[in-house]
Design a protein around this motif. Structure first.
Motif, short mmCIF file in Angstrom:
data_model
loop_
_atom_site.label_atom_id
_atom_site.label_comp_id
_atom_site.label_asym_id
_atom_site.label_seq_id
_atom_site.Cartn_x
_atom_site.Cartn_y
_atom_site.Cartn_z
N PRO A 55 33.33 32.69 55.49
CA PRO A 55 34.33 31.63 55.67
C PRO A 55 35.27 31.47 54.48
N ASN A 56 34.86 31.90 53.29
CA ASN A 56 35.73 31.80 52.12
C ASN A 56 36.35 33.14 51.72
N SER A 57 36.25 34.12 52.60
CA SER A 57 36.76 35.46 52.29
C SER A 57 38.27 35.52 52.49
N TYR A 58 38.87 36.47 51.80
CA TYR A 58 40.30 36.71 51.98
C TYR A 58 40.59 37.18 53.40
N ALA A 59 39.67 37.96 53.97
CA ALA A 59 39.86 38.47 55.33
C ALA A 59 40.02 37.34 56.34
N GLN A 60 39.30 36.22 56.12
CA GLN A 60 39.36 35.10 57.04
C GLN A 60 40.42 34.07 56.67
N ASN A 61 41.08 34.27 55.54
CA ASN A 61 42.04 33.26 55.05
C ASN A 61 43.33 33.90 54.55
N SER A 62 43.83 34.87 55.28
CA SER A 62 45.07 35.54 54.87
C SER A 62 46.09 35.60 56.01
N SER A 63 46.03 34.61 56.91
CA SER A 63 47.02 34.57 57.99
C SER A 63 48.42 34.30 57.46
N TYR A 64 48.51 33.59 56.34
CA TYR A 64 49.80 33.34 55.70
C TYR A 64 50.46 34.66 55.34
N GLN A 65 49.69 35.54 54.70
CA GLN A 65 50.21 36.84 54.32
C GLN A 65 50.49 37.70 55.55
N GLY A 66 49.61 37.58 56.56
CA GLY A 66 49.81 38.34 57.78
C GLY A 66 51.12 37.99 58.48
N GLY A 67 51.53 36.74 58.35
CA GLY A 67 52.78 36.31 58.98
C GLY A 67 53.99 37.04 58.41
N PHE A 316 41.73 32.68 44.67
CA PHE A 316 41.52 32.40 43.25
C PHE A 316 40.08 32.15 42.84
N GLU A 317 39.14 32.18 43.77
CA GLU A 317 37.76 31.84 43.41
C GLU A 317 37.22 32.75 42.31
N GLN A 318 37.45 34.05 42.42
CA GLN A 318 36.90 34.97 41.43
C GLN A 318 37.48 34.71 40.04
N LEU A 319 38.76 34.46 39.99
CA LEU A 319 39.43 34.19 38.72
C LEU A 319 38.90 32.90 38.10
N LEU A 320 38.74 31.86 38.91
CA LEU A 320 38.24 30.58 38.43
C LEU A 320 36.77 30.67 38.02
N THR A 321 35.99 31.41 38.79
CA THR A 321 34.57 31.58 38.48
C THR A 321 34.39 32.28 37.14
N ASN A 322 35.21 33.28 36.88
CA ASN A 322 35.10 34.01 35.61
C ASN A 322 35.29 33.10 34.41
N HIS A 323 36.11 32.06 34.57
CA HIS A 323 36.43 31.19 33.43
C HIS A 323 35.59 29.92 33.40
N PHE A 324 35.37 29.30 34.57
CA PHE A 324 34.71 27.99 34.61
C PHE A 324 33.28 28.04 35.13
N GLY A 325 32.88 29.16 35.74
CA GLY A 325 31.54 29.26 36.31
C GLY A 325 31.53 28.94 37.80
N SER A 326 30.58 29.50 38.51
CA SER A 326 30.54 29.36 39.97
C SER A 326 30.07 27.98 40.43
N GLU A 327 29.36 27.26 39.56
CA GLU A 327 28.75 26.00 40.00
C GLU A 327 29.78 24.90 40.27
N ILE A 328 31.01 25.05 39.81
CA ILE A 328 32.01 23.98 40.01
C ILE A 328 32.95 24.28 41.18
N ILE A 329 32.83 25.45 41.80
CA ILE A 329 33.83 25.88 42.78
C ILE A 329 33.85 24.98 44.02
N ASP A 330 32.69 24.67 44.59
CA ASP A 330 32.66 23.82 45.79
C ASP A 330 33.30 22.46 45.51
N GLU A 331 32.91 21.84 44.41
CA GLU A 331 33.45 20.53 44.06
C GLU A 331 34.95 20.60 43.79
#
Length: 369
Positions: A55-67, A316-331
């Motif tokens: 559900p959080n993959s680029y494949a499922q969330n790239s309709s904007y680019q597909g347009g 941006f999840e991977q970029l944010l995780t690299n800097h802030f850690g994965s535990e804050i992403i959901d919040e």
């Protein structure tokens, strides 16, 4: 943020080279070993979208680019029909997509391009063997990593040394309490703009070494208009500002220090048409065949706050995780969705004024200098 699409139409059958390009034109050049599906190369900077099919993959969330891919198809087909020279070619005609991210939008684009080129060959009474190359920014999709012989491995993003000053509190370009240049001081804006120009110029120079004379290169470039009314409209830059405010909120709650936010800057520059055209016109290797602004119907596929939050998270999840850690992403993205929902401006997709620039370049003959 948006997947930048490069369709490199070449006729050189003796050399394979691939690169990954994102919307900031951070470039990764790689020369492919034809005997090995793993590509070696020098990393100049990269971040990857969320892979897989979740559900959080680029494949499922790239309709904007597909347009925007759909809007660009007839333009590319028209330009291939009018401007691609197929009368002087080697036995193998090569096509490369260097901006396919995790790949799904690319399949339709490459199919359309291949059909248009085949039609051009048939019209001119020619035949040829085709080879198609794609460069994926993640190897999490087995279809991508096995179907094509050229792909890349995700690595940590590294800022160029001259750009790191935006995170240096002793520098006049320090971007304190912000994660992007939108609304920042002039020095920060100039740092982003200058780095963007360097990256685009390096990208164009690299592609000029691959394209034969008369070869075509199509670009779709995320951008913003030179002016828009922030009281009645928004762009991706507006959303960067909201994301930054969410990070500051988490810092206030003690999830991490404010200094952690101060040291983070999104490595993305959204150009304006005038700026991008000026960069292109400085190149001595290409003629600018076509440049126009595309209306992206994909923006209407993100009607609600949760849709926009998922869209940003996939990018941006991977970029944010690299800097802030994965535990804050959901919040973080829950907070982001709440802020989007609180503003009526974001409830109407027609208020979104980000643009896409379509560019077609033709490689000049090698003896033009």
């Amino acid at each position: 943020m948006c997947e930048a699409i490069l369709d490199h139409i070449s006729k050189d059958s003796h050399r394979k080279l691939s690169c990954q390009m994102d919307s900031n034109f951070r470039i990764q050049n790689r020369v492919a070993d034809p005997t090995n599906s793993v590509v070696s190369g020098r990393m100049l900077g990269q971040y990857v979208m969320n892979g897989g099919e979740g559900p959080n993959s680029y494949a499922q969330n790239s309709s904007y680019q597909g347009g925007v891919v759909e809007v660009a198809k007839p333009i590319i087909e028209e330009e291939i029909s009018k401007k691609l020279d197929v009368k002087h070619h080697s036995s193998t005609f090569m096509i490369a997509d260097f901006g396919c991210s995790t790949g799904h939008n690319s399949f339709a684009a490459m199919e359309s391009i291949t059909k248009a080129i085949k039609k051009k060959f048939e019209t001119d009474g020619q035949t040829s063997r085709f080879r198609i190359f794609r460069c994926s920014s993640t190897t999490k999709s087995p279809m991508i990593s096995t179907l094509f012989s050229v792909h890349s491995h995700p690595k940590d993003f590294t800022m160029p040394p001259e750009f790191q000053e935006v995170a240096d509190d002793t520098s006049p370009t320090w971007n304190r309490a912000k994660i992007h240049c939108f609304g920042a001081r002039r020095e920060v804006l100039e740092a982003y703009s200058n780095q963007y120009a360097k990256d685009v110029e390096a990208f164009l120079d690299s592609r000029a070494e691959e394209l034969v004379g008369g070869g075509l290169m199509a670009l779709i470039v995320p951008a913003v208009p030179a002016f828009w009314n922030p009281n009645t409209a928004y762009t991706t830059l507006t959303e960067f500002d909201i994301l930054g405010s969410c990070l500051m909120d988490l810092a206030e709650k003690g999830r991490f220090s404010k200094a952690k936010v101060d040291s983070f800057n999104l490595p993305i520059h959204y150009t304006v048409p005038q700026e991008f055209k000026a960069i292109l016109e400085r190149s001595v290797n290409y003629t600018l065949e076509r440049m126009e602004i595309l209306d992206n119907p994909g923006k209407r596929t993100l009607p609600g706050p949760k849709d926009r939050a998922s869209f940003f998270r996939a990018a941006f999840e991977q970029l944010l995780t690299n800097h802030f850690g994965s535990e804050i992403i959901d919040e973080l993205f829950q907070q982001y969705a709440k802020k989007i929902a609180a503003s009526p401006l974001f409830l109407d997709p027609e208020n979104e004024k980000s643009i896409m620039i379509f560019v077609l370049l033709k490689r000049k003959p090698y003896d033009h200098k």
